[in-house]
Design a protein around this motif. Structure first.
Motif, mmCIF file in Angstrom:
data_model
loop_
_atom_site.group_PDB
_atom_site.id
_atom_site.type_symbol
_atom_site.label_atom_id
_atom_site.label_comp_id
_atom_site.label_asym_id
_atom_site.label_seq_id
_atom_site.Cartn_x
_atom_site.Cartn_y
_atom_site.Cartn_z
ATOM 1 N N ALA A 1 -19.797 19.243 -8.577
ATOM 2 C CA ALA A 1 -18.581 20.057 -8.687
ATOM 3 C C ALA A 1 -18.824 21.329 -9.490
ATOM 4 O O ALA A 1 -18.380 22.404 -9.102
ATOM 5 C CB ALA A 1 -17.453 19.242 -9.314
ATOM 6 N N VAL A 2 -19.539 21.205 -10.597
ATOM 7 C CA VAL A 2 -19.714 22.367 -11.469
ATOM 8 C C VAL A 2 -20.844 23.292 -11.026
ATOM 9 O O VAL A 2 -20.918 24.420 -11.493
ATOM 10 C CB VAL A 2 -19.884 21.974 -12.946
ATOM 11 C CG1 VAL A 2 -18.685 21.187 -13.429
ATOM 12 C CG2 VAL A 2 -21.158 21.225 -13.190
ATOM 13 N N ILE B 1 -10.843 12.528 -12.415
ATOM 14 C CA ILE B 1 -12.052 13.359 -12.424
ATOM 15 C C ILE B 1 -11.680 14.822 -12.225
ATOM 16 O O ILE B 1 -12.213 15.706 -12.892
ATOM 17 C CB ILE B 1 -13.050 12.890 -11.352
ATOM 18 C CG1 ILE B 1 -13.598 11.506 -11.710
ATOM 19 C CG2 ILE B 1 -14.200 13.892 -11.191
ATOM 20 C CD1 ILE B 1 -14.363 10.835 -10.587
ATOM 21 N N VAL B 2 -10.746 15.071 -11.320
ATOM 22 C CA VAL B 2 -10.290 16.449 -11.078
ATOM 23 C C VAL B 2 -9.733 17.052 -12.358
ATOM 24 O O VAL B 2 -10.084 18.190 -12.729
ATOM 25 C CB VAL B 2 -9.231 16.493 -9.953
ATOM 26 C CG1 VAL B 2 -8.560 17.867 -9.891
ATOM 27 C CG2 VAL B 2 -9.851 16.136 -8.614
ATOM 28 N N ILE B 3 -8.879 16.328 -13.051
ATOM 29 C CA ILE B 3 -8.286 16.835 -14.296
ATOM 30 C C ILE B 3 -9.375 17.123 -15.326
ATOM 31 O O ILE B 3 -9.361 18.168 -15.993
ATOM 32 C CB ILE B 3 -7.258 15.831 -14.847
ATOM 33 C CG1 ILE B 3 -6.049 15.757 -13.908
ATOM 34 C CG2 ILE B 3 -6.821 16.195 -16.267
ATOM 35 C CD1 ILE B 3 -5.118 14.594 -14.166
ATOM 36 N N PHE B 4 -10.324 16.219 -15.436
ATOM 37 C CA PHE B 4 -11.421 16.375 -16.387
ATOM 38 C C PHE B 4 -12.256 17.615 -16.048
ATOM 39 O O PHE B 4 -12.576 18.430 -16.926
ATOM 40 C CB PHE B 4 -12.276 15.110 -16.370
ATOM 41 C CG PHE B 4 -13.104 14.908 -17.592
ATOM 42 C CD1 PHE B 4 -12.551 14.385 -18.745
ATOM 43 C CD2 PHE B 4 -14.451 15.222 -17.584
ATOM 44 C CE1 PHE B 4 -13.322 14.176 -19.881
ATOM 45 C CE2 PHE B 4 -15.226 15.020 -18.708
ATOM 46 C CZ PHE B 4 -14.665 14.499 -19.867
ATOM 47 N N GLY C 1 -13.635 24.378 -15.657
ATOM 48 C CA GLY C 1 -12.862 25.515 -15.159
ATOM 49 C C GLY C 1 -11.969 25.135 -13.987
ATOM 50 O O GLY C 1 -12.272 24.241 -13.206
ATOM 51 N N TRP C 2 -10.872 25.848 -13.920
ATOM 52 C CA TRP C 2 -9.854 25.549 -12.916
ATOM 53 C C TRP C 2 -10.343 25.779 -11.495
ATOM 54 O O TRP C 2 -9.940 25.061 -10.572
ATOM 55 C CB TRP C 2 -8.593 26.366 -13.194
ATOM 56 C CG TRP C 2 -7.973 25.915 -14.485
ATOM 57 C CD1 TRP C 2 -8.127 26.500 -15.715
ATOM 58 C CD2 TRP C 2 -7.169 24.752 -14.696
ATOM 59 N NE1 TRP C 2 -7.457 25.768 -16.678
ATOM 60 C CE2 TRP C 2 -6.855 24.703 -16.070
ATOM 61 C CE3 TRP C 2 -6.681 23.759 -13.854
ATOM 62 C CZ2 TRP C 2 -6.070 23.689 -16.612
ATOM 63 C CZ3 TRP C 2 -5.894 22.751 -14.401
ATOM 64 C CH2 TRP C 2 -5.603 22.729 -15.762
ATOM 65 N N ARG D 1 -11.090 23.260 -6.332
ATOM 66 C CA ARG D 1 -11.881 22.991 -5.122
ATOM 67 C C ARG D 1 -12.139 21.495 -4.966
ATOM 68 O O ARG D 1 -12.032 20.945 -3.875
ATOM 69 C CB ARG D 1 -13.195 23.759 -5.194
ATOM 70 C CG ARG D 1 -14.054 23.625 -3.983
ATOM 71 C CD ARG D 1 -14.212 24.948 -3.318
ATOM 72 N NE ARG D 1 -14.936 24.796 -2.075
ATOM 73 C CZ ARG D 1 -15.777 25.664 -1.615
ATOM 74 N NH1 ARG D 1 -15.995 26.777 -2.283
ATOM 75 N NH2 ARG D 1 -16.382 25.475 -0.473
ATOM 76 N N LEU D 2 -12.466 20.830 -6.051
ATOM 77 C CA LEU D 2 -12.661 19.388 -6.024
ATOM 78 C C LEU D 2 -11.359 18.684 -5.662
ATOM 79 O O LEU D 2 -11.365 17.716 -4.896
ATOM 80 C CB LEU D 2 -13.179 18.901 -7.382
ATOM 81 C CG LEU D 2 -13.366 17.393 -7.536
ATOM 82 C CD1 LEU D 2 -14.358 16.853 -6.505
ATOM 83 C CD2 LEU D 2 -13.815 17.074 -8.954
#
Length: 87
Positions: free
Chosen positions: A30-31, A59-62, A68-69, A74-75
């Motif tokens: 993701a990153v 996981i998305v919130i984390f 970064g948003w 995107r995730l």
């Protein structure tokens, strides 16, 4: 050769459960913007029961807060598509 090494050696090592490895991998993908592989890993984790809808959304919130948003958004799209297909 790469797939044989990854799934024959790396994913079968002691010390981490498959769920743990999947969490690490999803975060790294993701990153680093590797969305093509992320598009394989998120549905696989969901289909295998390693991560349920609640865990994927966490996981998305984390990711949003730590990476970064834009990465999180995107995730999130991929996660929500995965969950919708799984119902």
């Amino acid at each position: 050769i790469t797939a044989d090494h990854l799934f024959g050696d790396i994913w079968t090592r002691e010390g981490l459960a498959d769920r743990d490895r999947r969490l690490l991998l999803i975060g790294m993908l993701a990153v680093t913007g590797q969305h093509d592989v992320l598009g394989i890993q998120v549905p696989a984790a969901f289909a295998n029961g390693e991560l349920d809808a609640e865990a994927l959304r966490e996981i998305v919130i984390f990711v949003c807060h730590y990476a970064g948003w834009s990465h999180g958004a995107r995730l999130n799209s991929l996660v929500e598509e995965t969950i919708a297909r799984g119902r």
